[in-house]
Design a protein around this motif. Structure first.
Motif, PDB file in Angstrom:
ATOM      1  N   GLU A 524     -11.521  21.868  84.600  1.00  0.00           N
ATOM      2  CA  GLU A 524     -11.254  22.557  83.512  1.00  0.00           C
ATOM      3  C   GLU A 524     -11.792  23.963  83.720  1.00  0.00           C
ATOM      4  N   THR A 526     -12.176  27.051  80.397  1.00  0.00           N
ATOM      5  CA  THR A 526     -12.722  27.613  79.235  1.00  0.00           C
ATOM      6  C   THR A 526     -12.559  29.162  79.023  1.00  0.00           C
ATOM      7  N   GLN A 572     -15.143  18.733  83.913  1.00  0.00           N
ATOM      8  CA  GLN A 572     -14.608  18.099  82.759  1.00  0.00           C
ATOM      9  C   GLN A 572     -15.365  18.614  81.385  1.00  0.00           C
ATOM     10  N   THR A 574     -14.313  18.792  77.799  1.00  0.00           N
ATOM     11  CA  THR A 574     -13.836  18.286  76.725  1.00  0.00           C
ATOM     12  C   THR A 574     -14.250  16.818  76.511  1.00  0.00           C
ATOM     13  N   LEU A 612      -8.694  25.520  77.042  1.00  0.00           N
ATOM     14  CA  LEU A 612      -9.053  24.882  77.715  1.00  0.00           C
ATOM     15  C   LEU A 612      -7.378  25.173  78.949  1.00  0.00           C
ATOM     16  N   GLN A 614      -6.360  22.977  82.465  1.00  0.00           N
ATOM     17  CA  GLN A 614      -7.002  22.027  82.797  1.00  0.00           C
ATOM     18  C   GLN A 614      -6.092  21.041  83.460  1.00  0.00           C
TER      19      GLN A 614
END
Length: 690
Positions: A524, A526, A572, A574, A612, A614
């Motif tokens: 991911e 940001t 990851q 999230t 995000l 992903q």
């Protein structure tokens, strides 16, 4: 700084003696030149045989300047001293002038000459040069310089009209011929004075003809001088100062440049590109001449032959001309597989082809100038964007396009007369935002952009192209032989080894970041968006395995581990405790991406916050999803990808939209659609390619 002026050679198609009779009618006053208030003779002398006549005059000129400046200077007119040396035997008139008023603060010098045309003894040539050196003037040096140069060039333009006025007056009064001077018998005691007065070199004239025969220097058959009629006929209407800049830069090249002197049309383009700022134009032109020599561009049209693949898939070609006689080039960019061409040909081959198009364009402009009998120095480009999609935002392709734009802007300035863009899709503003900062402002002003069918009917293509040449694929009746393009077969791509030999693969991969995706451990990235209506763009290649790509939005930043205080990507991010639609929302529908595919896409954001990007491993239906720890410690399969993302700030994107709207009203529908999309809901799109 000393300002200089150099006129082209102006030709009067009348004998020298008749022109001199017209010239003398300018004195002592000349109603046709309002600033000339009058003159008086200070000194006058003749040679014994009358062949040389020297006159020195004091001339008063009215000051055309703001009242405040005249009040500070304390003068309403200025005085110039003019010295004329008329040689009837040689058929020349040399004129020297300098200012007496404010001579310690401002130095103005002028040299003019009338001579017989070297190829027609019944014609007369005129040439003029001047310099202005403002040393100090009560703090108004810059203002005075602008006023002085403006007034001087206006008088230069008026000068020829005045001579022609008096020539017509003489002819209307019955004087159409003035006999040439013939020598009279000379007394022995006058021989010495005649020799002194009759020798042009003994007069100490600093004008352009003082050191050698003025005839040879002024209009040589080898083209070392520019004729005013030639400028108007082949180069177009130029102001006196623009003519002067062209002549000065041309002369500088003749004296200093080692190599082929470029054509006058070529020099003029560089002057226009730098708004006739002589030093800037000279620097730009010299850099371009060095580039041409280094890459042997002068031989390109003789040596470059497009490969068969390029001739088949490069959707561009020449197609008649526009309503102004400019050569017309058609580019069906939406139908062209730029990524496939780069992977099959390499960036350098495409650049060579683009350069050959520009070289051919210059050649066609010269041909059209001769064909239509008027100066044509630029061409028109018609770009059809039907089919343009996110695949065209492949980052190496965009970078190659930017490089080509830079090369063309630096070395082919002012060659584009008009750019007509038709059938622009909604993805076009994203591409425009990426490339527009690299396009010169003068060039951007030549863009006319139409979305949908706006190019049809009044205000569209019919305003710029004759109906007979509008291509059939745009609703016209003319068959167009420009290749249709299409996808380049993957079998024609260069091998990885061939790409590495040209460093191309390395350059492409430097653009991207690499990532691995494990089962249960997505990758991911940001992206923090501070204001709405920004644009997130992405471009990635799946090297191994199948992945699912998604885009999420959250108002709170993900919690980062203590070991990665500034982490933006790589694991990851999230929080597993987050609830969908409450803590985050999916703003880009999940997209399954297969191994070997290339994906380009964009998203116009609606809200500020954290977004995000992903990538997670694609799990076929019925498969068991392992947890993160199991995935990290197991030797199971993993996916690999190369990715690139970029954020186009709201200010840049909206500014780009405003720039597009100002190009043409035909873009309004596309602009409105994009604005509605970004203000009403987030707009996104992705394209899967090979």
């Amino acid at each position: 700084m000393v300002q200089k002026y150099q006129s082209p050679v102006r030709v009067y198609k009348y004998p020298f003696e008749l022109v001199m009779a017209a010239y003398e009618k300018r004195f002592p006053t000349c109603p046709q030149i309002p600033v000339f208030l009058g003159s008086e003779v200070l000194r006058e002398s003749r040679s014994a045989d009358g062949s040389v006549h020297v006159v020195e005059r004091s001339c008063r000129l009215r000051v055309e300047a703001p009242r405040l400046l005249r009040k500070i200077a304390g003068v309403e007119h200025v005085v110039f001293v003019q010295r004329n040396i008329l040689n009837w035997k040689e058929r020349t008139l040399r004129i020297e002038a300098h200012n007496e008023t404010f001579a310690s603060r401002v130095v103005v010098k002028e040299n003019c000459s009338y001579t017989v045309h070297p190829e027609n003894e019944d014609w007369t040539c005129f040439e003029q040069s001047a310099s202005l050196d403002i040393r100090s003037f009560f703090g108004f040096e810059s203002a005075l310089e602008k006023i002085a140069m403006k007034q001087y060039t206006a008088n230069v333009k008026k000068g020829k009209e005045v001579i022609e006025h008096y020539l017509n007056e003489l002819i209307s009064q019955g004087t159409s011929h003035v006999p040439r001077w013939t020598p009279a018998r000379v007394r022995e005691e006058d021989a010495c004075s005649q020799a002194v007065l009759g020798d042009p070199d003994s007069l100490e004239v600093d004008g352009p003809s003082s050191s050698q025969s003025p005839v040879c220097e002024m209009v040589g058959t080898d083209g070392d001088k520019l004729d005013a009629d030639y400028i108007e006929r082949c180069l177009g209407q130029l102001t006196p100062m623009q003519e002067s800049c062209l002549i000065q830069l041309r002369r500088w090249l003749q004296e200093n440049h080692k190599g082929k002197i470029p054509k006058d049309q070529h020099i003029l383009r560089f002057l226009r590109a730098r708004d006739f700022h002589l030093d800037k134009a000279r620097e730009m032109l010299c850099q371009s001449l060095s580039w041409r020599k280094q890459h042997q561009v002068d031989l390109l049209l003789q040596t470059w032959r497009p490969p068969a693949l390029l001739e088949e898939f490069f959707a561009g070609g020449w197609h008649y001309q526009d309503v102004d006689g400019r050569p017309l080039y058609i580019l069906r960019l939406g139908h062209m597989d730029t990524k496939g061409l780069m992977k099959a040909m390499g960036e350098e081959a495409l650049l060579q082809h683009v350069l050959s198009v520009n070289e051919e364009g210059q050649k066609r402009c010269e041909g059209n100038t001769k064909q239509f009998g008027r100066p044509i120095s630029s061409w028109t480009c018609l770009v059809d964007l039907e089919g343009l999609n996110m695949r065209h935002l492949w980052r190496p392709g965009v970078k190659a396009l930017l490089r080509m734009i830079e090369v063309v802007e630096d070395n082919y300035p002012e060659t584009l007369g008009r750019l007509l863009i038709v059938r622009a899709p909604r993805v076009f503003p994203v591409l425009w935002t990426l490339i527009s900062p690299f396009i010169n402002e003068n060039t951007r002003q030549k863009f006319l952009i139409y979305s949908g069918g706006n190019y049809q009917g009044p205000g569209g293509l019919v305003d710029y192209l004759d109906k007979e040449v509008i291509p059939d694929f745009l609703g016209g009746e003319c068959m167009c032989n420009v290749p249709e393009g299409g996808l380049v077969p993957k079998s024609l791509y260069l091998t990885e080894e061939e790409q590495q030999q040209s460093d191309q693969l390395c350059q492409w991969r430097e653009t991207y970041q690499s990532a691995s995706v494990l089962r249960g451990a997505p990758h991911e990235v940001t992206v923090e968006i501070l204001e709405g209506e920004s644009v997130i763009t992405w471009d990635f290649d799946i090297l191994r395995g199948d992945v699912v790509f998604s885009l999420y939005h959250t108002k709170q930043a993900p919690r980062l581990g203590s070991g990665e205080p500034g982490a933006k990507a790589g694991r990851q991010l999230t929080d597993r405790g987050w609830a969908s639609s409450t803590d985050y929302s999916c703003v880009e529908a999940p997209l399954i991406c297969r191994e070997g595919e290339s994906i380009q896409g964009s998203h116009v954001t609606r809200w500020p916050g954290i977004y995000l990007l992903q990538w997670q491993m694609h799990t076929p239906p019925g498969s068991v999803v392992e947890d993160v720890l199991t995935a990290l410690h197991s030797p199971g399969p993993r996916c690999k990808l190369l990715y690139y993302y970029e954020v186009l700030a709201s200010e840049d994107f909206r500014g780009s939209m405003s720039s597009l709207e100002s190009c043409t009203s035909g873009f309004s529908q596309l602009s409105a659609a994009t604005s509605l999309s970004s203000s009403g809901q987030s707009h996104s799109s992705s394209l899967v390619s090979r």
